[in-house]
Scaffold this motif. Structure first.
Motif, PDB file in Angstrom:
ATOM      1  N   ILE A  33      -5.289 -24.275   0.242  1.00  0.00           N
ATOM      2  CA  ILE A  33      -4.057 -24.074   0.396  1.00  0.00           C
ATOM      3  C   ILE A  33      -4.050 -22.738  -0.336  1.00  0.00           C
ATOM      4  O   ILE A  33      -4.048 -22.429  -1.909  1.00  0.00           O
ATOM      5  CB  ILE A  33      -3.321 -24.899  -0.586  1.00  0.00           C
ATOM      6  CG1 ILE A  33      -3.490 -26.628   1.148  1.00  0.00           C
ATOM      7  CG2 ILE A  33      -1.732 -24.931   0.029  1.00  0.00           C
ATOM      8  CD1 ILE A  33      -3.248 -27.927   0.885  1.00  0.00           C
ATOM      9  N   ALA A  35      -1.277 -20.352  -2.153  1.00  0.00           N
ATOM     10  CA  ALA A  35      -0.135 -20.229  -2.565  1.00  0.00           C
ATOM     11  C   ALA A  35       0.536 -19.165  -2.800  1.00  0.00           C
ATOM     12  O   ALA A  35      -0.421 -18.094  -3.263  1.00  0.00           O
ATOM     13  CB  ALA A  35       0.472 -21.285  -3.894  1.00  0.00           C
ATOM     14  N   ARG A 174       7.336 -32.484  -1.325  1.00  0.00           N
ATOM     15  CA  ARG A 174       6.157 -31.213  -1.629  1.00  0.00           C
ATOM     16  C   ARG A 174       5.031 -32.456  -1.556  1.00  0.00           C
ATOM     17  O   ARG A 174       3.257 -31.823  -1.441  1.00  0.00           O
ATOM     18  CB  ARG A 174       6.232 -30.342  -2.783  1.00  0.00           C
ATOM     19  CG  ARG A 174       6.634 -31.051  -4.088  1.00  0.00           C
ATOM     20  CD  ARG A 174       7.017 -29.854  -4.796  1.00  0.00           C
ATOM     21  NE  ARG A 174       6.286 -30.200  -6.327  1.00  0.00           N
ATOM     22  CZ  ARG A 174       7.204 -29.633  -7.169  1.00  0.00           C
ATOM     23  NH1 ARG A 174       7.926 -28.194  -6.327  1.00  0.00           N
ATOM     24  NH2 ARG A 174       6.910 -30.488  -8.319  1.00  0.00           N
ATOM     25  N   ASN A 175       4.735 -33.339  -2.251  1.00  0.00           N
ATOM     26  CA  ASN A 175       3.636 -34.294  -2.426  1.00  0.00           C
ATOM     27  C   ASN A 175       3.454 -34.640  -1.588  1.00  0.00           C
ATOM     28  O   ASN A 175       2.031 -35.176  -1.670  1.00  0.00           O
ATOM     29  CB  ASN A 175       4.213 -35.178  -3.381  1.00  0.00           C
ATOM     30  CG  ASN A 175       4.290 -35.187  -4.922  1.00  0.00           C
ATOM     31  OD1 ASN A 175       3.227 -34.860  -5.585  1.00  0.00           O
ATOM     32  ND2 ASN A 175       5.006 -35.399  -4.800  1.00  0.00           N
ATOM     33  N   ARG A 178       1.460 -31.598   0.375  1.00  0.00           N
ATOM     34  CA  ARG A 178       0.571 -31.522   0.576  1.00  0.00           C
ATOM     35  C   ARG A 178      -0.653 -32.934   1.176  1.00  0.00           C
ATOM     36  O   ARG A 178      -1.903 -31.831   0.961  1.00  0.00           O
ATOM     37  CB  ARG A 178       0.552 -32.002  -1.318  1.00  0.00           C
ATOM     38  CG  ARG A 178      -0.740 -31.337  -1.970  1.00  0.00           C
ATOM     39  CD  ARG A 178      -0.148 -30.204  -3.757  1.00  0.00           C
ATOM     40  NE  ARG A 178      -1.131 -29.321  -4.032  1.00  0.00           N
ATOM     41  CZ  ARG A 178      -2.954 -29.597  -4.115  1.00  0.00           C
ATOM     42  NH1 ARG A 178      -2.888 -30.776  -4.147  1.00  0.00           N
ATOM     43  NH2 ARG A 178      -3.586 -28.991  -4.829  1.00  0.00           N
ATOM     44  N   ARG A 182      -4.236 -31.826   2.877  1.00  0.00           N
ATOM     45  CA  ARG A 182      -5.533 -32.130   2.617  1.00  0.00           C
ATOM     46  C   ARG A 182      -6.081 -33.445   3.941  1.00  0.00           C
ATOM     47  O   ARG A 182      -7.121 -33.407   4.106  1.00  0.00           O
ATOM     48  CB  ARG A 182      -5.022 -33.296   1.392  1.00  0.00           C
ATOM     49  CG  ARG A 182      -4.969 -32.836  -0.033  1.00  0.00           C
ATOM     50  CD  ARG A 182      -6.533 -31.976  -0.272  1.00  0.00           C
ATOM     51  NE  ARG A 182      -5.850 -31.189  -0.844  1.00  0.00           N
ATOM     52  CZ  ARG A 182      -6.414 -29.920  -0.571  1.00  0.00           C
ATOM     53  NH1 ARG A 182      -6.312 -29.117   0.461  1.00  0.00           N
ATOM     54  NH2 ARG A 182      -6.274 -28.530  -1.634  1.00  0.00           N
ATOM     55  N   PHE A 190       1.080 -20.994   1.830  1.00  0.00           N
ATOM     56  CA  PHE A 190       2.457 -21.369   1.537  1.00  0.00           C
ATOM     57  C   PHE A 190       2.744 -20.252   0.610  1.00  0.00           C
ATOM     58  O   PHE A 190       2.474 -20.221  -0.214  1.00  0.00           O
ATOM     59  CB  PHE A 190       2.084 -22.338   0.740  1.00  0.00           C
ATOM     60  CG  PHE A 190       3.281 -23.266   0.538  1.00  0.00           C
ATOM     61  CD1 PHE A 190       3.481 -23.888   0.288  1.00  0.00           C
ATOM     62  CD2 PHE A 190       3.823 -22.690  -1.174  1.00  0.00           C
ATOM     63  CE1 PHE A 190       4.835 -24.585   0.024  1.00  0.00           C
ATOM     64  CE2 PHE A 190       4.853 -23.480  -1.928  1.00  0.00           C
ATOM     65  CZ  PHE A 190       5.508 -24.055  -0.692  1.00  0.00           C
ATOM     66  N   GLU A 197       5.840 -24.504  -8.078  1.00  0.00           N
ATOM     67  CA  GLU A 197       5.652 -24.946  -6.676  1.00  0.00           C
ATOM     68  C   GLU A 197       4.185 -24.577  -6.546  1.00  0.00           C
ATOM     69  O   GLU A 197       3.345 -24.617  -5.534  1.00  0.00           O
ATOM     70  CB  GLU A 197       6.894 -24.711  -6.031  1.00  0.00           C
ATOM     71  CG  GLU A 197       7.128 -25.431  -4.622  1.00  0.00           C
ATOM     72  CD  GLU A 197       8.453 -25.122  -3.796  1.00  0.00           C
ATOM     73  OE1 GLU A 197       9.168 -25.656  -3.913  1.00  0.00           O
ATOM     74  OE2 GLU A 197       8.481 -24.467  -3.155  1.00  0.00           O
ATOM     75  N   MET A 201       0.689 -26.869  -5.915  1.00  0.00           N
ATOM     76  CA  MET A 201       0.914 -26.759  -4.513  1.00  0.00           C
ATOM     77  C   MET A 201      -0.540 -26.114  -4.372  1.00  0.00           C
ATOM     78  O   MET A 201      -1.552 -26.705  -3.143  1.00  0.00           O
ATOM     79  CB  MET A 201       1.807 -26.259  -3.335  1.00  0.00           C
ATOM     80  CG  MET A 201       3.314 -27.004  -3.484  1.00  0.00           C
ATOM     81  SD  MET A 201       2.943 -28.312  -2.635  1.00  0.00           S
ATOM     82  CE  MET A 201       2.257 -27.944  -0.629  1.00  0.00           C
ATOM     83  N   ASP A 203      -4.555 -24.699  -3.893  1.00  0.00           N
ATOM     84  CA  ASP A 203      -5.799 -24.775  -4.813  1.00  0.00           C
ATOM     85  C   ASP A 203      -6.335 -23.596  -5.435  1.00  0.00           C
ATOM     86  O   ASP A 203      -6.861 -23.392  -6.084  1.00  0.00           O
ATOM     87  CB  ASP A 203      -7.090 -24.652  -3.653  1.00  0.00           C
ATOM     88  CG  ASP A 203      -6.716 -26.309  -2.752  1.00  0.00           C
ATOM     89  OD1 ASP A 203      -6.538 -26.994  -3.432  1.00  0.00           O
ATOM     90  OD2 ASP A 203      -6.432 -25.989  -1.135  1.00  0.00           O
TER      91      ASP A 203
END
Lengths: 346, 545
Positions: A33, A35, A174-175, A178, A182, A190, A197, A201, A203
Motif C-alpha cells: 500500500i 500512501a 480506515r482500519n 486496511r 491486506r 492511497f 492517515e 495506511m 507500507d
C-alpha cells in the motif's frame, strides 16, 4: 515480492491552473500500500487520472503489471487497464442496487458468486438489495471498495476515500479498509492530504510537492529522516533553527544538538525541530517567553519566542499549563538525532 | 527519430489532452456529429448575410432609408414601452403576493403568472374580437347609439396585448428573487431605523435589480420576436414588415436586410442578458435562508391592492377566457365544422413530435461535448447552438425559404424544410435541458464505470442515459409543446394546404371569422399550459425533497 506493480517514468502533464506534473517518477511494488501525500494542488489527483487513463500524459510513460499503458504514441483506454478506483465521493451508480453496483465490473458465469463473495468481504451481504442512497457514508464507502476490488485489478487507487466521513467513522473505516486490502493482497495507491492517515495506511509513503515526488520511504523513515525541507515541514509541525556545525554537534541558541546528517565542521545549517522535541519549564531568569497557548484537548502547543526573535513550538501534556508572557527555559530533549538542512541564513 | 505515425499519434494525444477529455476513444463520432449540427444551424444565417451583402449599394440605401428608420423606431418604441409597463405591473404584484397580507394572496400568486400560456396571436385575436370593429363591445353598445369605437389597431392594441401576455416574465423572476432574498438584511435595515418605504427603496429594490433586468430583457426579446400579435394588430415592427415584404415583392433582398437588422438587435439584447444573468446568479450565491420573512401589513392599502390584482387578472386572464368561451359556444351553436380541427390538431401533433425528436438527436452531441469535453472548440459549438435564441422565427423562416428556393429546390415547400426550421428554432432549449441534466451527473460516475472495464458507448447506455433521461425527457416535451404554438415558421414553411392549429387560428382571425378560431385557440392554450404545470410540479417536488 519485489515485483513492480506500477511504474511512472518522467510523467509530464501541463495544466493552466494547478495540478501539473513535472517529470514525476514513482515505483509501486506488488502487494504494497503506497500512501501518496501532498498539499492540495500538488498534482495527486492528476497522477491518479493519468494512471487510470482518463487523460493522457504530455510525455513520460506508465506501466501497470509490466505492461506499458501510456507512453510515446500509446494510450490504452481506461477499460483495458485493470486499474480499480475508489472515488472521494464514492461514485456509486444511484440507479443500481448495491449488488448491481458490485456486479457492474464483473462478467462470466461465476458473476453472482463473485458478487456474494465481495459483499461478504466488506460485510454488506444483508444490504445487497438496497439502493446506494439508503446506506450510511461508511457503508457506501465499503460498496465502492467491493465494486472496485471485484474485477481483481492489478492496482487499486483510492482518492482521499475518507474525506467525506466524520472523524469518528474515519478511524473505524480506515482500519477496516486496511484490513480488507491486506486480506485480498491488493496493491494500492492511497491518496490523502492528512499526514496521520498516510503514516497509518501506507507500507510506504510518497510525499509529493509541485508535481514531483520529494521522498519515498517507510512511514518511520519519511517522518524521522525527511529528505527535504518541504517533507520535514509537511510531515510534522517543524521549526527550523539556524546553527553552526562544531565537532560536538550543531550549536544553536537553545544548545548543542545532535544531527544524523554528515555535515562539514564550520558550515551553517538549519536544524529541523519538532514541537514534541522541545521541552519548556517556567524560569524567570530566561529570555525566552511564551506567546500563546493553543489548547488541543490532550495536549497544549505553546508558541515560544526565543531571545533572537525566532519562534519554536513546544508540545506539552494538557495538565501542564503556562500563561502567555511567562518566561520559560527551552530544553531540547529529542532522544534521537535531528535532521538538518543547508542554512538559509549565514 | 520521429517517424510519421509516431508524430500522428503524439498529435492526437495532444488534442485529446488539451480538450481535457476523459473519453479518450469514441469522441470522434461526437465531434463529427456536433460539427454537422453547427454547420446546419449556420446555413440559413450565413445565406441571409450573403444575400444581403450581395445586393451591394441598393442594400446600403435600403438600410439607411427613412422606411427602415421608421420600422426601427416602431420596434424599439413598442419593446421599450411594453417592457417598462411590465415592470410597473410586475414589481407590485410580486411584492404583494410574496410579502404582504393581501386578501386571497395564494390565489393571486397562482393566477397572476397564468397569461404566460396564451400565445400572442390568440391574445391579439381575443382582444380584437372584443374591442375591434364588429367586435363584441361594439355589438353590445350599438343599441346605445355607439357606431364607432376608438381604433384598436396599431400601437395601442399591440402594446396592450403584449403587456398583458408578457408581464409574467418579470413577475416570475422578481418573485423568485424576493423568495431567495435573505430576510435578515431587511430586518437589519429596520433595526437601523429605516421605515418600510425606505427599506423597500434602499434595500429590497436594489437587490431585485438583477432579476428585474433579466425579466425585462426576456420581455424585450419576446416583443422583438413576436409576429402574431403585431401582425394581427397591424403594427409594422420588423417581423411584420419582413413578412409583408416577403409576400408582396419579387425582390426579397429588402426582407433579408430587415431580417439582419432584427437579428443584430436581438443579439445585442441577448448579450446584455447573458452578462446580467451571470451577475444575477452571483447575487443569488450569498443567500443563507435564515427563517422566513415577516409578512408586511398593508392596513388601509389592503383593499386597493386587492382591486389592483383583480383588475390585472380580469383584463389579462378572465376576460380573454370568457370571450374565448363565448366564441366557442357561438361557433358550436352556429354549426362550425369541427372536422378540420381534428386534421389540424393531428398535423400539429405529428410535426411537433417529429421536431422534438429531431432536436433531441441534434442536441445530444452538442450537449455531451460542451459538458464533458470542456474546451474552446466545444464552447464554440455550444454558442452556435444558442445563437438561435437571437433568431426570431420570422427570420429563420425567411432564410430557409430563400435557401430552399435557390439551393435546395427539392426541399422547397416540403415537410423536411418545416422540420428543419423547427429544429433550428428549438435546439437551444433542448441543448439547455440536456446540459442541465448532464451537469448534475458527476463525471466520476462515468469515470468509475470506465475503470470497471466498460467502453464509452456502453457507459453512456448503462450509466449516463438511465440517470439523466428524466431531465432530457422534460426538455423534449417542452419543445414539443412550444412547437405546437409556433406561428411564423409554420405559416411560411408549411407545404401548400397544410394546416396546423396555429395556422388555423391565424387564417380564421385574419378573415375575421372569430367563432371559427375559438376551438383551435382553446386547444393551443390547454397544450401550452402543460409545460407550465410540469414546471410547477417539478418545483413542488424540489421543495419536498
Amino acid at each position: 515480492m519485489n515485483e513492480i506493480a506500477v511504474k511512472c517514468d518522467g510523467l509530464v502533464k501541463t495544466f493552466e491552473d494547478t495540478g501539473a506534473l513535472r517529470r514525476l517518477n514513482l515505483l509501486v511494488r506488488k502487494g504494497e500500500i503506497m500512501a501518496l501525500i501532498g498539499p492540495s494542488g500538488c498534482g495527486k489527483t492528476t497522477l491518479l487520472r493519468l494512471i487510470t487513463g482518463v487523460i493522457p500524459p504530455d510525455s513520460g510513460s506508465i506501466s501497470i503489471g509490466g505492461d506499458l499503458v501510456a507512453g510515446p504514441g500509446l494510450v490504452v483506454p481506461p477499460e483495458m487497464r485493470r486499474v480499480g478506483m475508489v472515488f472521494q465521493n464514492y461514485a456509486l451508480f444511484p440507479h443500481l442496487s448495491v449488488a448491481a453496483n458490485v456486479a457492474y465490473g464483473l462478467q462470466g458465469p461465476g458473476r453472482d458468486d463473485d458478487v456474494r463473495a465481495m459483499l461478504q468481504l466488506v460485510r454488506l451481504s444483508e444490504h445487497a438489495n438496497r439502493m446506494p442512497n439508503e446506506l450510511s457514508g461508511g457503508e457506501q464507502q465499503r460498496v465502492a471498495l467491493a465494486r472496485a476490488l471485484g474485477p481483481q485489478p492489478d492496482v487499486l487507487l483510492l482518492d482521499e476515500p475518507f474525506s467525506n466521513l466524520d472523524s469518528e467513522q474515519r478511524v473505524q473505516v480506515r482500519n477496516e479498509v486496511r484490513a480488507i486490502l491486506r486480506m485480498s493482497g491488493t496493491t494500492a495507491i492511497f491518496v490523502t492530504h492528512y499526514q496521520e492517515e498516510a503514516l497509518f495506511m501506507g507500507d510506504r509513503v510518497a510525499v509529493q510537492s509541485q508535481g514531483k515526488i520529494e521522498q519515498v520511504g517507510t512511514p518511520d523513515d519519511v517522518f524521522g529522516n525527511p529528505a527535504t525541507r518541504f517533507v520535514a515541514a509537511f510531515m510534522g509541525e517543524t521549526d527550523f533553527l539556524p546553527g553552526e556545525v562544531q565537532p560536538e554537534g550543531v550549536k544553536t541558541e537553545i544548545g548543542m544538538l545532535q544531527t544524523n546528517n554528515e555535515v562539514r565542521i564550520g558550515t551553517h545549517v538549519d536544524v529541523a525541530v519538532r514541537a514534541d522535541d522541545v521541552h519548556i519549564t517556567p524560569d524567570p531568569s530566561s529570555n525566552a517567553i511564551v506567546l500563546t497557548r493553543e489548547f488541543r484537548g490532550m495536549v497544549n502547543v505553546y508558541r515560544v519566542r526565543l531571545p533572537s526573535g525566532r519562534f519554536v513550538h513546544s508540545l506539552q501534556r494538557h495538565t501542564m499549563q503556562i500563561a502567555p508572557a511567562t518566561p520559560v527555559r527551552v530544553v531540547m530533549d529529542p532522544g534521537h538525532p535531528l535532521t538538518c538542512f543547508p542554512g538559509t541564513t549565514p | 527519430m520521429f517517424d510519421s505515425t509516431y508524430m500522428a499519434r503524439r498529435y492526437s494525444g495532444r488534442v485529446i489532452s488539451r480538450i481535457g477529455s476523459w473519453w479518450v476513444s469514441g469522441s470522434g463520432i461526437l465531434w463529427v456529429a456536433g460539427s454537422l449540427v453547427a454547420i446546419a444551424l449556420l446555413i440559413p444565417v450565413v445565406y441571409l448575410l450573403l444575400r444581403a451583402l450581395g445586393a451591394g449599394d441598393a442594400a446600403w440605401e435600403e438600410l439607411i432609408s427613412v422606411r427602415t428608420a421608421r420600422i426601427l423606431g416602431r420596434t424599439i418604441w413598442l419593446a421599450f414601452s411594453v417592457t417598462l409597463c411590465c415592470g410597473f405591473l410586475a414589481v407590485p404584484l410580486a411584492w404583494l403576493t410574496v410579502r404582504s397580507d393581501l386578501p386571497m394572496r395564494r390565489m393571486w400568486a397562482v393566477l397572476t403568472p397564468l397569461p404566460l400560456v396564451v400565445p400572442s396571436y390568440v391574445g391579439a385575436y381575443l382582444m380584437i374580437s372584443v374591442l375591434g370593429p364588429r367586435g363584441l363591445l361594439q355589438h353590445w353598445l350599438e343599441p346605445l347609439g355607439v357606431q364607432r369605437l376608438p381604433d384598436i389597431y396599431g400601437f395601442p392594441g399591440a402594446f396592450l396585448v403584449l403587456t398583458m401576455l408578457s408581464y409574467p416574465y418579470v413577475l416570475l423572476s422578481t418573485r423568485a428573487a424576493l423568495l431567495r432574498m435573505n430576510p435578515a438584511m431587511e430586518e437589519a435595515a429596520r433595526n437601523l431605523g429605516s421605515g418600510p418605504w425606505g427599506t423597500f427603496w434602499r434595500v429590497i429594490l436594489p437587490q431585485l435589480r438583477p432579476s428585474l433586468v433579466a425579466g425585462g430583457l426576456l420581455v424585450t426579446l419576446y416583443v422583438l420576436r413576436d409576429f402574431g400579435a403585431v401582425s394581427l394588430m397591424r403594427y409594422s415592427t420588423f417581423t411584420r414588415a419582413i413578412f409583408l415584404q416577403y409576400q408582396s415583392s419579387f425582390d426579397r433582398t429588402m426582407a433579408a436586410i430587415l431580417a439582419l437588422v432584427l437579428v443584430l438587435i436581438a443579439m445585442t439584447i441577448l448579450a446584455v442578458d447573458v452578462r446580467t444573468r451571470g451577475r444575477a446568479s452571483y447575487h443569488g450565491g450569498d443567500v443563507g435562508s435564515v427563517g422566513s420573512a415577516v409578512t408586511v401589513r398593508l392596513g388601509l392599502w389592503r383593499w386597493p391592492s386587492f382591486c389592483f390584482c383583480f383588475a390585472v387578472v380580469t383584463l389579462a386572464l378572465v376576460m380573454p377566457a370568457g370571450v374565448l368561451f363565448l366564441w366557442l359556444v357561438r361557433g358550436i351553436s352556429a354549426g362550425v365544422d369541427l372536422s378540420s380541427l381534428w386534421v389540424s390538431a393531428l398535423n400539429s401533433l405529428l410535426t411537433s413530435g417529429a421536431a422534438a425528436g429531431l432536436a433531441l438527436v441534434a442536441a445530444i452531441p452538442v450537449a455531451v461535448l460542451s459538458v464533458r469535453y470542456v474546451g474552446r472548440a466545444s464552447s464554440i459549438l455550444e454558442r452556435v447552438s444558442y445563437a438561435a435564441f437571437a433568431l426570431p422565427g420570422m427570420v429563420v423562416a425567411l432564410a430557409l425559404v430563400f435557401f430552399g428556393a435557390n439551393y435546395a429546390r427539392p426541399l422547397y415547400q416540403t415537410m423536411a424544410l418545416l422540420l428543419f426550421g423547427y429544429v433550428i428554432l428549438f435546439l437551444p432549449e433542448v441543448v439547455g435541458a440536456l446540459r442541465a441534466s448532464l451537469l448534475q451527473l458527476s463525471p466520476s460516475l462515468e469515470h468509475a464505470a470506465r475503470t470497471l472495464g466498460r467502453g464509452p458507448l456502453d457507459v453512456f447506455r448503462t450509466i449516463t442515459l438511465p440517470i439523466t433521461w428524466p431531465g432530457m425527457a422534460a426538455g423534449v416535451v417542452l419543445v414539443f409543446l412550444t412547437a405546437m404554438k409556433e406561428l411564423p415558421v409554420t405559416l411560411i414553411l408549411s407545404p401548400l394546404g397544410f394546416r396546423t392549429l396555429s395556422t388555423s387560428v391565424w387564417s380564421a382571425v385574419s378573415e375575421a371569422f372569430f367563432a371559427r378560431a375559438a376551438a383551435p385557440a382553446l386547444l393551443l392554450i390547454i397544450l401550452s399550459s402543460l409545460p407550465m404545470a410540469m414546471l410547477v410540479m417539478r418545483e413542488r417536488e424540489r421543495i419536498y425533497e
